[in-house]
Design an enzyme around this catalytic site. Structure first.
Site, PDB file in Angstrom:
ATOM      1  N   ASP A 117       0.871  -1.165   0.000  1.00  0.00           N
ATOM      2  CA  ASP A 117       0.000   0.000   0.000  1.00  0.00           C
ATOM      3  C   ASP A 117       0.909   1.216   0.000  1.00  0.00           C
ATOM      4  O   ASP A 117       1.647   1.446   0.974  1.00  0.00           O
ATOM      5  CB  ASP A 117      -0.901  -0.006   1.243  1.00  0.00           C
ATOM      6  CG  ASP A 117      -1.889   1.152   1.274  1.00  0.00           C
ATOM      7  OD1 ASP A 117      -1.604   2.205   0.678  1.00  0.00           O
ATOM      8  OD2 ASP A 117      -2.948   1.001   1.900  1.00  0.00           O
ATOM      9  N   ASN A 126       2.670   3.213 -10.633  1.00  0.00           N
ATOM     10  CA  ASN A 126       1.391   3.345 -11.328  1.00  0.00           C
ATOM     11  C   ASN A 126       0.222   3.645 -10.398  1.00  0.00           C
ATOM     12  O   ASN A 126      -0.755   4.276 -10.814  1.00  0.00           O
ATOM     13  CB  ASN A 126       1.107   2.051 -12.106  1.00  0.00           C
ATOM     14  CG  ASN A 126      -0.335   1.962 -12.563  1.00  0.00           C
ATOM     15  OD1 ASN A 126      -0.751   2.629 -13.510  1.00  0.00           O
ATOM     16  ND2 ASN A 126      -1.125   1.146 -11.858  1.00  0.00           N
ATOM     17  N   TYR A 156      -6.564  16.060  -8.198  1.00  0.00           N
ATOM     18  CA  TYR A 156      -5.987  15.116  -9.148  1.00  0.00           C
ATOM     19  C   TYR A 156      -5.032  15.788 -10.129  1.00  0.00           C
ATOM     20  O   TYR A 156      -3.884  15.368 -10.281  1.00  0.00           O
ATOM     21  CB  TYR A 156      -7.080  14.372  -9.907  1.00  0.00           C
ATOM     22  CG  TYR A 156      -6.521  13.328 -10.850  1.00  0.00           C
ATOM     23  CD1 TYR A 156      -5.963  12.153 -10.349  1.00  0.00           C
ATOM     24  CD2 TYR A 156      -6.519  13.510 -12.232  1.00  0.00           C
ATOM     25  CE1 TYR A 156      -5.424  11.195 -11.196  1.00  0.00           C
ATOM     26  CE2 TYR A 156      -5.996  12.566 -13.083  1.00  0.00           C
ATOM     27  CZ  TYR A 156      -5.441  11.407 -12.567  1.00  0.00           C
ATOM     28  OH  TYR A 156      -4.899  10.468 -13.407  1.00  0.00           O
ATOM     29  N   LYS A 159      -0.772  15.395 -10.365  1.00  0.00           N
ATOM     30  CA  LYS A 159       0.001  14.920 -11.507  1.00  0.00           C
ATOM     31  C   LYS A 159       1.035  15.959 -11.944  1.00  0.00           C
ATOM     32  O   LYS A 159       2.123  15.602 -12.411  1.00  0.00           O
ATOM     33  CB  LYS A 159      -0.935  14.560 -12.664  1.00  0.00           C
ATOM     34  CG  LYS A 159      -1.802  13.340 -12.384  1.00  0.00           C
ATOM     35  CD  LYS A 159      -0.969  12.101 -12.047  1.00  0.00           C
ATOM     36  CE  LYS A 159      -1.821  10.850 -11.878  1.00  0.00           C
ATOM     37  NZ  LYS A 159      -1.029   9.641 -11.559  1.00  0.00           N
ATOM     38  N   THR A 203     -10.877   2.807 -17.672  1.00  0.00           N
ATOM     39  CA  THR A 203     -10.480   2.120 -16.440  1.00  0.00           C
ATOM     40  C   THR A 203     -11.449   2.489 -15.324  1.00  0.00           C
ATOM     41  O   THR A 203     -12.287   3.383 -15.474  1.00  0.00           O
ATOM     42  CB  THR A 203      -9.053   2.528 -16.004  1.00  0.00           C
ATOM     43  OG1 THR A 203      -9.052   3.917 -15.637  1.00  0.00           O
ATOM     44  CG2 THR A 203      -8.039   2.297 -17.120  1.00  0.00           C
TER      45      THR A 203
END
Length: 246
Positions: free
Chosen positions: A61, A88, A166, A170, A201
């Site tokens: 984790d 990832n 988010y 990134k 996904t």
């Protein structure tokens, strides 16, 4: 006799992570599928093994440093080194809690904990093992939404709503990639960020945004960066077409 390369992929029990693991295994690598849930990691590894791949589950984790340390200890004991690390694992967080003017700090912290701090946690735990490789590679799975250029008024992401979690995570991941590349360049470690594009996904489906690629298609750029030759780039941000603007 040439020994197979050893790769660790975080968040590998599904989606792009699983496809990265499958493609690396298809190239003859020994692949470690890291997953938070041991059962899901085991099932994913069993599926790959059923196709003849050398795949093994490992519990990790990225938000829990103790699990990263335990995974590194296990890899050192059983395999001795690591050649490829694919960071990832990532989460998007609740989109309704991300508009900058009303952002939930709990949501922002949770996203950064996985997408940024988790990468530091895992990378630092695995660096001693990567240093034992003759050609170590680190790939951070980023996103085009992390491109500041893309969010400019004339950029392709200008239509997206603002995101304090988010997208900014990134962007931070891209910056982190550059800093690791600077530190590790002299050691021969190539560190790059991969943009898989909008893929179908579990992460993208809840957003309702249009996607046009499969997870397998999205995995290809990470695999390419993981298998760069000694003269390959480092400290870059790439998709299938080449460099992505910062």
């Amino acid at each position: 006799m040439c020994m197979p390369k050893i790769a660790l992929v975080t968040g590998a029990n599904k989606g792009i992570g699983y496809e990265i693991a499958a493609q690396l295994a298809g190239l003859g690598m020994t692949v470690l599928l890291a997953a938070r849930d041991p059962d899901r990691g085991m099932k994913a590894a069993e599926t790959l093994r059923s196709t003849g791949c050398d795949a093994h589950p490992i519990t990790l984790d990225v938000t829990l440093p103790a699990t990263a340390s335990a995974a590194a200890t296990k890899i050192a004991r059983q395999l001795g080194r690591l050649d490829v690390l694919i960071n990832n694992a990532g989460i998007s967080g609740s989109l309704s809690q991300q508009p900058p003017g009303t952002a939930s700090l709990d949501t922002v912290r949770a996203v950064f904990d996985t997408n940024v701090f988790g990468v530091i946690t895992v990378t630092n735990a695995m660096l001693p093992l990567l240093m034992r490789s003759p050609a170590p590679r680190i790939v951070n799975v980023s996103s085009s939404v992390g491109s500041l250029t893309a969010h400019s008024p004339s950029g392709p992401m200008a239509w997206l709503p603002g995101s304090a979690a988010y997208a900014t995570s990134k962007t931070a991941l891209n910056a982190l990639t550059v800093q690791y590349a600077k530190e590790l360049r002299e050691a021969g470690v190539l560190v790059n960020a991969a943009d898989p594009g909008g893929c179908d996904t579990d992460l993208t489906r809840p957003t309702g945004f249009p996607v046009h690629r499969t997870a397998a298609q999205g995995a290809a750029i990470a695999v390419r960066l993981a298998t760069l030759g000694p003269d390959g780039p480092t400290g870059g941000f790439f998709n299938d077409d080449g460099p992505v603007p910062w």
